[in-house]
Write a protein that holds these residues in place. Structure first.
Motif, PDB file in Angstrom:
ATOM      1  N   UNK A 103       4.807   3.903  -5.951  1.00  0.00           N
ATOM      2  CA  UNK A 103       3.958   3.660  -7.227  1.00  0.00           C
ATOM      3  C   UNK A 103       3.562   2.394  -7.788  1.00  0.00           C
ATOM      4  N   UNK A 104       4.688   1.205  -7.464  1.00  0.00           N
ATOM      5  CA  UNK A 104       4.597   0.114  -7.532  1.00  0.00           C
ATOM      6  C   UNK A 104       3.200  -0.631  -6.936  1.00  0.00           C
ATOM      7  N   UNK A 105       3.174  -0.271  -5.516  1.00  0.00           N
ATOM      8  CA  UNK A 105       2.148  -0.593  -4.721  1.00  0.00           C
ATOM      9  C   UNK A 105       0.821  -0.181  -5.080  1.00  0.00           C
ATOM     10  N   UNK A 106       0.910   1.139  -5.620  1.00  0.00           N
ATOM     11  CA  UNK A 106      -0.480   1.705  -6.251  1.00  0.00           C
ATOM     12  C   UNK A 106      -0.716   0.970  -7.614  1.00  0.00           C
ATOM     13  N   UNK A 107       0.214   0.662  -8.409  1.00  0.00           N
ATOM     14  CA  UNK A 107      -0.162  -0.038  -9.493  1.00  0.00           C
ATOM     15  C   UNK A 107      -0.815  -1.358  -9.248  1.00  0.00           C
ATOM     16  N   UNK A 108      -0.343  -2.289  -8.297  1.00  0.00           N
ATOM     17  CA  UNK A 108      -0.900  -3.396  -8.151  1.00  0.00           C
ATOM     18  C   UNK A 108      -2.192  -3.178  -7.407  1.00  0.00           C
ATOM     19  N   UNK A 109      -2.393  -2.210  -6.222  1.00  0.00           N
ATOM     20  CA  UNK A 109      -3.843  -1.887  -6.044  1.00  0.00           C
ATOM     21  C   UNK A 109      -4.590  -1.577  -6.830  1.00  0.00           C
ATOM     22  N   UNK A 110      -4.303  -0.860  -7.923  1.00  0.00           N
ATOM     23  CA  UNK A 110      -5.379  -0.317  -9.118  1.00  0.00           C
ATOM     24  C   UNK A 110      -5.631  -1.624  -9.808  1.00  0.00           C
ATOM     25  N   UNK A 111      -4.658  -2.336  -9.859  1.00  0.00           N
ATOM     26  CA  UNK A 111      -4.954  -3.715 -11.006  1.00  0.00           C
ATOM     27  C   UNK A 111      -6.127  -4.574 -10.206  1.00  0.00           C
ATOM     28  N   UNK A 112      -5.897  -4.600  -8.686  1.00  0.00           N
ATOM     29  CA  UNK A 112      -6.987  -5.613  -8.211  1.00  0.00           C
ATOM     30  C   UNK A 112      -8.213  -5.020  -8.278  1.00  0.00           C
ATOM     31  N   UNK A 113      -8.539  -3.814  -8.088  1.00  0.00           N
ATOM     32  CA  UNK A 113      -9.535  -3.310  -8.130  1.00  0.00           C
ATOM     33  C   UNK A 113     -10.200  -3.511  -9.945  1.00  0.00           C
ATOM     34  N   UNK A 114      -9.332  -2.946 -10.628  1.00  0.00           N
ATOM     35  CA  UNK A 114      -9.536  -2.968 -12.002  1.00  0.00           C
ATOM     36  C   UNK A 114      -9.952  -4.209 -12.525  1.00  0.00           C
ATOM     37  N   UNK A 115      -9.430  -5.231 -12.038  1.00  0.00           N
ATOM     38  CA  UNK A 115      -9.570  -6.941 -12.495  1.00  0.00           C
ATOM     39  C   UNK A 115     -10.801  -7.428 -11.999  1.00  0.00           C
ATOM     40  N   UNK A 116     -11.150  -6.568 -10.626  1.00  0.00           N
ATOM     41  CA  UNK A 116     -12.382  -7.497 -10.019  1.00  0.00           C
ATOM     42  C   UNK A 116     -11.848  -8.233  -8.981  1.00  0.00           C
ATOM     43  N   UNK A 117     -10.673  -8.477  -8.736  1.00  0.00           N
ATOM     44  CA  UNK A 117     -10.437  -9.100  -7.634  1.00  0.00           C
ATOM     45  C   UNK A 117     -10.575  -8.663  -6.167  1.00  0.00           C
ATOM     46  N   UNK A 118     -10.784  -7.223  -6.060  1.00  0.00           N
ATOM     47  CA  UNK A 118     -11.169  -6.592  -4.901  1.00  0.00           C
ATOM     48  C   UNK A 118     -11.966  -5.458  -5.280  1.00  0.00           C
ATOM     49  N   UNK A 119     -12.616  -4.912  -4.266  1.00  0.00           N
ATOM     50  CA  UNK A 119     -13.392  -3.609  -4.526  1.00  0.00           C
ATOM     51  C   UNK A 119     -12.777  -2.490  -3.846  1.00  0.00           C
ATOM     52  N   UNK A 120     -11.900  -2.754  -2.771  1.00  0.00           N
ATOM     53  CA  UNK A 120     -11.393  -1.552  -1.837  1.00  0.00           C
ATOM     54  C   UNK A 120      -9.705  -2.012  -1.541  1.00  0.00           C
ATOM     55  N   UNK A 121      -9.103  -1.360  -1.856  1.00  0.00           N
ATOM     56  CA  UNK A 121      -7.573  -1.813  -1.487  1.00  0.00           C
ATOM     57  C   UNK A 121      -6.751  -0.615  -1.173  1.00  0.00           C
ATOM     58  N   UNK A 122      -5.811  -0.945  -0.186  1.00  0.00           N
ATOM     59  CA  UNK A 122      -5.017  -0.001   0.378  1.00  0.00           C
ATOM     60  C   UNK A 122      -3.768   0.047  -0.208  1.00  0.00           C
ATOM     61  N   UNK A 123      -3.169   1.032  -0.671  1.00  0.00           N
ATOM     62  CA  UNK A 123      -1.655   1.116  -0.836  1.00  0.00           C
ATOM     63  C   UNK A 123      -0.978   1.947  -0.196  1.00  0.00           C
ATOM     64  N   UNK A 124       0.215   1.335   0.331  1.00  0.00           N
ATOM     65  CA  UNK A 124       0.884   2.382   1.508  1.00  0.00           C
ATOM     66  C   UNK A 124       2.163   2.160   1.249  1.00  0.00           C
ATOM     67  N   UNK A 125       3.209   3.271   1.320  1.00  0.00           N
ATOM     68  CA  UNK A 125       4.356   3.228   1.356  1.00  0.00           C
ATOM     69  C   UNK A 125       5.119   3.950   2.428  1.00  0.00           C
ATOM     70  N   UNK A 126       6.241   3.502   2.900  1.00  0.00           N
ATOM     71  CA  UNK A 126       6.992   4.196   3.929  1.00  0.00           C
ATOM     72  C   UNK A 126       8.566   3.960   3.990  1.00  0.00           C
ATOM     73  N   UNK A 127       9.296   4.720   4.594  1.00  0.00           N
ATOM     74  CA  UNK A 127      10.647   4.394   4.494  1.00  0.00           C
ATOM     75  C   UNK A 127      11.287   5.187   5.935  1.00  0.00           C
ATOM     76  N   UNK A 128      12.093   4.084   6.407  1.00  0.00           N
ATOM     77  CA  UNK A 128      12.971   4.932   7.648  1.00  0.00           C
ATOM     78  C   UNK A 128      14.177   4.902   7.401  1.00  0.00           C
ATOM     79  N   UNK A 129      14.733   5.848   6.898  1.00  0.00           N
ATOM     80  CA  UNK A 129      16.102   5.790   6.215  1.00  0.00           C
ATOM     81  C   UNK A 129      17.409   6.244   7.079  1.00  0.00           C
ATOM     82  N   UNK A 130      18.413   6.012   6.798  1.00  0.00           N
ATOM     83  CA  UNK A 130      19.774   6.508   7.237  1.00  0.00           C
ATOM     84  C   UNK A 130      20.346   7.727   6.607  1.00  0.00           C
TER      85      UNK A 130
END
Length: 394
Positions: A86-113
């Motif tokens: 959700x932090x990645x999503x927060x940053x992606x939304x912020x980039x679009x809301x501010x006008x820094x970008x128009x289309x942004x990808x937020x991606x999350x993954x984990x390879x756990x033990x």
């Protein structure tokens, strides 16, 4: 300058037990391609990417996205413990809301033990030193893994103050299983009863049994967020808007209150939720569906109160009355939550986004919350960070 931000594409792969699924690059690429296909665009239109994971080397985000394409865009790697996605999503939304970008990808993954979470870097101070010290002073029980002591201790504090029963936490887990039975992406889809939850192996006598804790899993999820102008120009979906979002970190109460509920982020979550409600001009009672951070059944219970879904001390009644499920006041974790999907740390926040986007689109099939218009997401990471997001059907 602040522009409307829309979730135009989401993707998620089924979560798996550690050691069973693909390497992280393949998982992440699959989720990304799903989100792009759902949005109806190619990777060449993505202008920035924020990629979240906890257990991985630096620039693993680039390694994952290079499987999709090598377009030269900025790729920012994000690590915020369990709130990483959700932090990645927060940053992606912020980039679009501010006008820094128009289309942004937020991606999350984990390879756990397999097994309990632990520190990787043993040769330096842990960011959890303060949390561990407070936990030792407040609850002791050094023989129990720390994550269980954190959240079990928070549940115990609620039990001691309000007389909350162990069976109430079992009711939460049973509810999660009923919801997950309708989710093909959940790892655990077998319905269990309150009694069966109570009869699983005891992790902490009188406080927690095994099924009250979420398992570590591997997986990936992604979202495409964009501006209204971009969505209109490219014919993308504009039916789910991020109406408000807030991210908070720990305040003095975390340690000064001498309360395990504060150690695991109660005030941090409350502050984020309050900011979101104020920004959106709504009350908690206006929310139709919630995906919240149920890493343990105990955290789901205290999160009801932190998010204002019920009054302080009212969580047990909220649960017993069935107000946390279909036919009640607000459906919580229709996906089955972390307790049933598992918790691949970097992917969890975006998996929540995936679920709530489908709820607001009306495409959640058997999990559909009838007439869902406002959806709340709560994703918490100890150490700490909390992201609360409000989505609106447009």
């Amino acid at each position: 300058m602040s522009r409307d931000v829309f979730v135009s594409g989401v993707g998620m792969i089924p979560f798996t037990k550690p050691g069973v699924g693909e390497p992280y690059q393949q998982m992440a690429a699959r989720a990304t391609r799903q989100a792009l296909a759902d949005a109806g665009i190619g990777y060449d239109l993505v202008q920035q990417a924020y990629v979240g994971y906890v257990y991985g080397d630096s620039t693993a985000g680039q390694s994952a996205l290079y499987e999709v394409g090598m377009s030269g865009i900025p790729i920012v790697n994000v690590n915020n413990n369990c709130s990483t996605g959700s932090t990645a999503l927060f940053l992606a939304r912020q980039a679009v809301a501010s006008g820094a970008a128009d289309c942004v990808l937020a991606l999350g993954f984990e390879q756990m033990s397999p097994g309990a979470l632990g520190s990787v870097f043993k040769d330096r101070p842990s960011p959890f030193d303060r949390f561990d010290k407070a936990t030792e002073e407040l609850v002791g029980h050094g023989e129990i893994p720390l994550a269980l002591r954190y959240f079990g201790g928070a549940g115990l504090a609620h039990m001691q103050q309000y007389g909350t029963k162990l069976s109430t936490f079992a009711k939460i887990r049973a509810k999660a299983s009923r919801h997950a039975a309708n989710n093909p992406l959940a790892l655990f889809r077998t319905v269990v009863t309150e009694e069966e939850v109570l009869n699983t192996p005891v992790m902490w006598p009188g406080v927690m049994t095994r099924l009250m804790a979420c398992p570590p899993t591997c997986g990936a999820a992604a979202a495409i967020v964009c501006s209204e102008e971009f969505a209109t120009r490219h014919g993308l979906k504009r039916n789910v808007r991020i109406k408000a979002q807030a991210m908070t970190t720990d305040g003095p109460a975390t340690f000064e209150a001498r309360d395990m509920r504060e150690v695991v982020g109660f005030s941090m979550a409350k502050a984020a939720a309050d900011q979101v409600y104020e920004a959106a001009g709504i009350a908690p009672q206006d929310v139709d569906v919630v995906e919240l951070h149920d890493c343990f059944a105990h955290n789901e219970l205290i999160s009801y109160e932190a998010l204002g879904l019920c009054p302080p001390g009212g969580a047990e009644k909220f649960i017993v009355d069935g107000d946390n499920s279909y036919g009640g006041k607000v459906v919580t974790n229709p996906s089955g939550g972390l307790l049933s999907k598992g918790h691949p740390l970097g992917a969890t926040g975006l998996a929540q986004c995936y679920e709530l986007t489908h709820q607001l689109r009306g495409t959640a099939e058997k999990r559909q919350v009838e007439g869902a218009r406002l959806a709340l997401q709560h994703n918490l990471g100890l150490g700490g960070a909390c992201v609360v997001t409000l989505y609106e059907r447009v």
